[in-house]
Design an enzyme around this catalytic site. Sequence first.
Site, mmCIF file in Angstrom:
data_model
loop_
_atom_site.group_PDB
_atom_site.id
_atom_site.type_symbol
_atom_site.label_atom_id
_atom_site.label_comp_id
_atom_site.label_asym_id
_atom_site.label_seq_id
_atom_site.Cartn_x
_atom_site.Cartn_y
_atom_site.Cartn_z
ATOM 1 N N SER A 288 0.804 -1.225 0.000
ATOM 2 C CA SER A 288 0.000 0.000 0.000
ATOM 3 C C SER A 288 0.834 1.270 0.000
ATOM 4 O O SER A 288 0.798 2.078 0.940
ATOM 5 C CB SER A 288 -0.952 -0.036 1.191
ATOM 6 O OG SER A 288 -1.703 -1.228 1.106
ATOM 7 N N ARG A 303 7.593 6.141 -4.210
ATOM 8 C CA ARG A 303 8.037 6.810 -2.973
ATOM 9 C C ARG A 303 7.407 6.090 -1.803
ATOM 10 O O ARG A 303 6.335 5.491 -1.925
ATOM 11 C CB ARG A 303 7.626 8.291 -2.959
ATOM 12 C CG ARG A 303 6.122 8.503 -3.051
ATOM 13 C CD ARG A 303 5.671 9.934 -3.050
ATOM 14 N NE ARG A 303 4.220 10.002 -3.206
ATOM 15 C CZ ARG A 303 3.582 10.005 -4.367
ATOM 16 N NH1 ARG A 303 4.262 9.958 -5.495
ATOM 17 N NH2 ARG A 303 2.259 10.052 -4.417
ATOM 18 N N ASP A 341 -3.927 -1.551 -1.435
ATOM 19 C CA ASP A 341 -5.032 -1.904 -0.525
ATOM 20 C C ASP A 341 -6.383 -1.350 -0.994
ATOM 21 O O ASP A 341 -7.436 -1.951 -0.754
ATOM 22 C CB ASP A 341 -4.738 -1.489 0.928
ATOM 23 C CG ASP A 341 -4.325 -0.035 1.073
ATOM 24 O OD1 ASP A 341 -4.200 0.664 0.056
ATOM 25 O OD2 ASP A 341 -4.125 0.403 2.230
HETATM 26 C C1 BGC Z 1 -0.348 5.065 0.175
HETATM 27 C C2 BGC Z 1 -1.398 4.362 -0.627
HETATM 28 C C3 BGC Z 1 -2.309 3.552 0.275
HETATM 29 C C4 BGC Z 1 -2.848 4.428 1.372
HETATM 30 C C5 BGC Z 1 -3.748 3.670 2.326
HETATM 31 C C6 BGC Z 1 -0.967 5.848 1.293
HETATM 32 O O1 BGC Z 1 0.012 6.386 2.108
HETATM 33 O O2 BGC Z 1 0.397 5.939 -0.641
HETATM 34 O O3 BGC Z 1 -0.813 3.529 -1.588
HETATM 35 O O4 BGC Z 1 -3.337 3.021 -0.476
HETATM 36 O O5 BGC Z 1 -1.783 4.983 2.096
HETATM 37 O O6 BGC Z 1 -3.090 2.633 2.948
#
Ligand code: BGC
Length: 632
Positions: A288, A303, A341
């Site tokens: 995620s 990142r 996610d």
């Molecule tokens: C991430 C996402 C993720 C979200 C929720 C963010 O910090 O960049 O990819 O879906 O958090 O977990």
Amino acid sequence: MWSGFITTKTLPITANGVDPKRAQLSTKTRCAANIENTENTRSAPQHRQHLLSSLRPAHHLLSLLLVLLVLVLQLLAPHLSRRLLHSVITAEHARRAPLAQRSPPLLRDPAERVCPKPGTSFEDTDKTAYHCRQHTMSLAEHAQRVVAEFDFDQNAVQKSVDEFLREMDEGLQNEGTELSQIPTYVTAVPNGTEKGLYMAVDLGGTNFRVCSVNLHGNSTFTLTQSKTPIPHDLMVAKTSKELFSFLAKQIEAFLKEHHEDHYFSHIKRRNTGETQDQEIFSLGFTFSFPVNQVGINKGMLMRWTKGFDIHDTVGKDVCALLQKEIDALHLPVKVAALVNDTVGTLMARSYTSPGKSHALLGAIFGTGTNGAYVEKLSKVTKLVSSTAKAGTYDDSTGEMIINTEWGSFDNKLRTLPNTPYDTTLDKDSNNPGIQMFEKRISGMYLGELFRLAVVSLIHDPNTPFTSSETGPTGSESKTTTRIPATSPVFKQWGIDTSFLSLCASDTSASLNLIRESLASDLQIPDVSPEDARALQAIAGAVVRRAARLSAVAIGAIVLNSGRLDEGEQDVDIGVDGSLVEFYPDFEGLVREALRGVKGIGEREKRVRIGIAKDGSGVGAALIALVAAGRAE
Ligand code: BGC
């Protein structure tokens, strides 16, 4: 050691409206206000004497008139005159004295502007020449000022929605935009009939989850899972290997514990030289973080977010990194799909609540925030124009799930609100200038925003923090809230966002839950109900703004889909994360803002929002299923 200390007094008013105590208080505060005066130690007769002797014939009629006026006033109002005379005289002195002789104004350092010692009364402070300012506003009023700083009105919501729509389009056409709009190569959502046993792992927050999911094919599933907190030193490890080998070890432990037969028969076959192992688990890797996905199981980290920071992972294929460590342990597992996610949440929602129209959006409001939605393939023009996007996909549905990475929406703050607390939070974060939307919404940051707002109040010398404490005479309520310097309130990340949920859920008259938590978790004992209420208001404002910002993203995606204009179908949204799950009526706050968005209005009722629990497990398993081509 106590570092936050501010005093206020609440005084009873007597029948004639004048309270002797109040008189005393105002005298002292006025005295403090006049402290620049160097001659305030003379008695009235001395003043008069001094005045007369200082009269020179050449010293104008004006002086004489002034003195006469004061003497008349003194006769008329004996209680007033002393102070008035005193000030007239000193003003006169100041006017006549040569510049060099004028006494300098007392320099007030900030420490002098508050009562210096906890438990010191006004009486004491006066004797010891400390100067307490009169607090003209109650803490509740100060809190209202902070609450107003967190306002995000409907006009502002609308501007942000318009900007979100613009950035959505921009991100579908170009690389390197604020809204990343990442194509996921998932072109269909499930319909509930999918079957089979799959594995999923989930890396994205404070825990690493490993699960196996048995899809029953009738919209139900059984899930077995283990959860391990990720040690902080691994979140900021020197090399990717440290983190990914830890993940592989957790998978191994899970297999040994929950799929013993499978695991040991695999080991046996390997030891007897059998190379063809048919019983390999397809694993959906819920990762995620923003990833530049170039295929269903291939994607390069763009990142880190949410406090992770391992330099050498950026730009690498995270599926390959995990597969390498899985292979090093000889586990019967193949990383079949890379899943955000939010994508998992969308898939899980579609699997568990199949309807005439499939789910539009999967959104997370947890440690981080993000959303993935179903977009028309024809609009994802960067997919065809970019050579970097090498992945193949089934285009028969004409749709693809897009991972917006909305955490980075409007990083340039064209439309996002920006308080001093937002600025400080961002400056002190490990990724300043990015994830600006996430920093105003998600669970990782809301507690910190609240903390910064509260600390600003504590450090504001004009702010009274009150608590019930009886004053020396018993006739007044002298109140103090004392905050030890060791309180987590003074430490970065010292307040968890769960405290904000607790604030919202405490409906008792005396706010016992909040006060108990302040005492036990934040080392702030004996907080009065009034103070607790002021803090509750600030906590509420921080989350209300977060919910209204969340409505910006949801509203824009609903409008972009055009689904509200198509018949009377509901628009289905799956959500997950601690904020939606635990903050009382977060959804209600989102809906309130949605109703005000142009093009949604009353049709907000047709937006169906449902929790999609375990999306990152079930959803990842579903994508692994599609990827493995085993759908039945
Ligand atoms: C991430 C996402 C993720 C979200 C929720 C963010 O910090 O960049 O990819 O879906 O958090 O977990």
